[in-house]
Design an enzyme around this catalytic site. Structure first.
Site, PDB file in Angstrom:
ATOM      1  N   ASP A  18       1.141  -1.054   0.226  1.00  0.00           N
ATOM      2  CA  ASP A  18       0.105  -0.214   0.058  1.00  0.00           C
ATOM      3  C   ASP A  18       0.916   1.301  -0.074  1.00  0.00           C
ATOM      4  OD1 ASP A  18      -3.095   1.240   0.609  1.00  0.00           O
ATOM      5  OD2 ASP A  18      -1.564   2.241   2.161  1.00  0.00           O
ATOM      6  N   MET A  19       0.610   1.936  -1.211  1.00  0.00           N
ATOM      7  CA  MET A  19       1.347   3.286  -0.503  1.00  0.00           C
ATOM      8  C   MET A  19       1.546   4.606  -0.079  1.00  0.00           C
ATOM      9  SD  MET A  19       2.898   2.482  -3.934  1.00  0.00           S
ATOM     10  CE  MET A  19       3.564   3.937  -4.048  1.00  0.00           C
ATOM     11  N   TYR A  23      -1.882  10.109  -3.000  1.00  0.00           N
ATOM     12  CA  TYR A  23      -1.778  11.788  -3.720  1.00  0.00           C
ATOM     13  C   TYR A  23      -0.863  12.770  -2.995  1.00  0.00           C
ATOM     14  CZ  TYR A  23      -6.449   9.984  -5.101  1.00  0.00           C
ATOM     15  OH  TYR A  23      -7.706   9.135  -5.511  1.00  0.00           O
ATOM     16  N   ARG A  60       0.264  14.112   9.819  1.00  0.00           N
ATOM     17  CA  ARG A  60      -0.137  13.787  10.699  1.00  0.00           C
ATOM     18  C   ARG A  60       0.147  13.797  12.345  1.00  0.00           C
ATOM     19  NH1 ARG A  60      -1.762   7.799   7.673  1.00  0.00           N
ATOM     20  NH2 ARG A  60      -1.377   9.055   5.712  1.00  0.00           N
ATOM     21  N   ASP A 120      -3.810   2.937  -5.540  1.00  0.00           N
ATOM     22  CA  ASP A 120      -2.674   2.551  -4.670  1.00  0.00           C
ATOM     23  C   ASP A 120      -2.233   1.723  -4.074  1.00  0.00           C
ATOM     24  OD1 ASP A 120      -3.695   2.607  -2.155  1.00  0.00           O
ATOM     25  OD2 ASP A 120      -2.462   3.791  -1.051  1.00  0.00           O
ATOM     26  N   GLU A 121      -2.568  -0.032  -4.230  1.00  0.00           N
ATOM     27  CA  GLU A 121      -2.400  -1.125  -3.212  1.00  0.00           C
ATOM     28  C   GLU A 121      -2.395  -1.481  -4.029  1.00  0.00           C
ATOM     29  OE1 GLU A 121      -5.460  -1.621  -0.476  1.00  0.00           O
ATOM     30  OE2 GLU A 121      -5.492   0.088  -0.656  1.00  0.00           O
TER      31      GLU A 121
END
Ligand code: DCP
Ligand code: CA
Ligand code: CA
Length: 626
Positions: A18-19, A23, A60, A120-121
């Site tokens: 998974d990226m 985005y 985050r 993205d995965e």
């Protein structure tokens, strides 16, 4: 409801990749000034600073979350850079991100079966690559273990940070480990190398989970983000599941998970071990019961599908707060935009990948002035997908009207739409040179091509002549809006209608006519008995035949020709089939009762009396059964 698939007896090595903040990474690659800076990507719409859809890891740390709007994110992190998604047709244009995802898939798919699971995965089945590595260059024989592999988090290994890499090296080079564990060690190195390649070639970081099945790999990939990988040795599974809250499992996020918690006091997946398979089956049915029993033990037989292309296409737009759409004409205007994009995407999928989408779905979120049922959801609606922008627009608008009717319960209330989306799903490959009569007929009758012939079997809903509306899991026929079979050339010259324009029907017919033993070969004789009659004639005949509501089959010309007489004065053509030219391999593909009937024509002595049977070949060919 989840269903347990039989697990392969052979040990497997599966990765889920998974990226990281995808985005945001794509935007940071476009604008390197954003690297290392708190960044988020916001939806196109200025209301309260726009909705966040991707949040970088630097942001985050300040507590910025995807659920926030731009204004809120600015308050939490004043230095945050908010990047708007690219815009086309007044809405987000995700092509940039889609093609960035494809760059990654192109690299990851070099080592084994690869299933693109989202933008993205991916899942990778690395079993063969791991077996080869174990044979040719097992970890203990390598001059050096790649740095990235040594940084892996191996569940169940000591958590002493200082000894981390040393422990991982020992685990990777375990001489006494069983075969399954050795394969997993090889998979760990392969994934690390792939992730390094992805970074070098695309500048994107990603995270991965490596395990013996998809379920465990998917659980592991987000455990150490960003830019890290987590390995799940079989021995670590009981501990992993013992502490895994049921709601963290994708299929247990809803009612089933709530029932496990409320009715059985099951809080973690491991808690399910207390229950026998029989007990779980008694409570939740055979399939779900067995599935629960298996996931409690980390068993999952789901295969990695060999699919680099998306399973569906969708485009949507939100209209939050004061931007809600309150008139049919404004909904129509936006639906037209969304359908135009959808049409372009399915058309390019058809051109580039030879795939067709079969189902069009409309989703919406809405509110209404109704004190009785203010929380009622706008029901999603589906119908067979007809290619061509104007047709998609027309059908999507019908679906919207149907949904709105249900939503308002036919009452005259004020309403507002806060999100609209259209999707194209059930995407299938166009088979090459198929000999399948069923595939041909499905294609003609549903304006699309299906490898699942059961859709076209007698007794199934006729997708070509009725609009199927879905409400939750239920489907029902909707008679008010018939979607007729079309033979006209598409009105909009810019948007080719691949399934329905005369030229494309010809193209399809040509293709099928070239395929050995298609129905066209038998029908091509027609009343002129000219075996090389043009595909246009063939197409017309098939279309005419499809419009007939009842027809009968009979044998004529001393068993040489099958004559399908139509009980329709306006269409009183005869269908002549040269029995001698029937290819037995095609007959084998037909439903049993039709096989018997045709074999009866070929071998009249063995013929069963078909006249009394409800299902004749002519009945079967007629799509307009009522
Ligand atoms: N996305 C979106 N709307 C959502 C969720 C995601 O548009 N509600 C888009 C933006 C994300 C991309 O899909 O960048 C991938 O979604 P992920 O859930 O994988 O989240 P990220 O990749 O952004 O972050 P993470 O590093 O947590 O995977
Ligand atoms: Ca991601
Ligand atoms: Ca993802």
């Amino acid at each position: 409801m989840p269903v347990a698939r039989p697990e392969s007896q052979e040990p497997r090595v599966i990765a889920h990749v998974d990226m990281d903040c995808f985005y945001v990474q794509v935007e940071q690659r476009r604008n390197p000034d954003l690297r290392g800076v708190p960044t988020a990507v916001v939806q196109y719409n200025s209301w309260k600073g726009g909705g966040l859809i991707a949040v970088g890891y630097e942001a985050r740390k300040f507590g910025v979350k995807r659920s926030m709007r731009g204004d809120e994110a600015k308050r939490a992190c004043p230095d945050i850079q908010l990047v708007q998604v690219p815009v086309a047709r007044g809405k987000a244009d995700l092509n940039l991100y889609r093609s960035a995802g494809s760059e990654v898939v192109a690299i990851l798919s070099t080592k084994g079966k690869c299933e693109r699971a989202s933008i993205d995965e991916v899942y990778l089945d690395l079993t063969d690559a791991a077996k080869s590595m174990l044979l040719e260059s097992p970890p203990e024989m390598l001059d050096s273990i790649p740095e990235e592999a040594l940084k892996s988090h191996v569940l169940g290994l000591s958590s002493d940070e200082n000894k981390g890499e040393e422990d991982v090296r020992k685990w990777l080079c375990q001489p006494n480990a069983d075969y399954q564990a050795k394969l997993l060690a090889c998979g760990t190195i392969i994934v690390a190398e792939l992730r390094v390649r992805v970074l070098q070639e695309t500048k994107f970081t990603c995270s991965a989970g490596i395990a013996h099945n998809k379920m465990l790999a998917k659980l592991a990939s987000p455990m150490h983000k960003p830019a890290q990988q987590t390995v799940v040795p079989a021995t670590s599974v009981p501990d992993l599941l013992a502490s895994l809250p049921v709601k963290k499992m994708k299929q247990l996020g809803g009612k089933l998970g709530s029932s496990l918690q409320d009715d059985l006091g099951v809080n973690t997946v491991g808690d399910l071990l207390k229950f026998s398979e029989q007990k779980l089956q008694d409570l939740y049915g055979i399939n779900t019961g067995t599935w629960l029993w298996k996931i409690a033990r980390g068993i999952s037989g789901d295969e990695v599908e060999d699919r680099l292309l998306p399973k569906s296409h969708g485009c949507g737009k939100t209209f939050p707060g004061p931007m809600a759409l309150k008139t049919t004409s404004s909904v129509k205007q936006w639906l037209n935009q969304l359908c135009e994009e959808l049409s372009e995407r399915i058309q390019s999928d058809l051109d580039q990948n030879k795939r067709v989408a079969q189902t069009l779905t409309l989703h919406a979120r809405a509110f209404k002035e109704d004190e009785v049922d203010p929380l009622k959801k706008f029901p999603s609606k589906s119908c067979p997908l007809r290619y061509g922008t104007s047709k998609i627009q027309e059908d999507a608008m019908h679906l919207f009207e149907l949904g709105l009717g249900d939503f308002l319960n036919s009452k005259n209330l004020g309403w507002g739409i806060t999100s609209l989306a259209v999707g194209a799903s059930k995407i299938v490959d166009i088979p090459n040179g198929t000999t399948s009569i069923l595939k041909y007929l499905t294609e003609k009758r549903t304006s699309c091509n299906s490898s699942d012939c059961s859709d076209a079997l007698p007794g199934e809903p006729d997708h070509a002549t009725s609009l199927i509306c879905q409400k939750d899991a239920d489907t029902k026929s909707y008679k008010g809006h018939e979607v007729p079979l079309e033979s006209k050339v598409e009105e909009n010259p810019k948007t080719k209608a691949p399934r329905e324009s005369a030229s494309d029907s010809k193209r399809l017919s040509d293709r099928d006519a070239n395929a050995k033993g298609t129905i066209l070969r038998y029908f091509s004789g027609g009343s002129s008995s000219n075996q090389s009659s043009t595909s246009k004639v063939e197409t017309t005949q098939i279309e005419e035949q499809e419009r007939i509501s009842s027809s009968t089959a009979s044998i004529s010309n001393s068993h040489q020709n099958l004559n399908l007489n139509q009980n329709n004065n306006a269409l009183s053509e005869n269908w002549i089939i040269n029995i001698e030219e029937i290819d037995p391999s095609v007959v084998d593909e037909l439903p049993l009762e039709i096989q018997r009937e045709i074999r009866g024509w070929i071998h009249p002595s063995k013929r069963i009396n078909t006249a009394k049977r409800g299902s004749t070949i002519a009945h079967y060919f007629s799509p307009a059964r009522k």
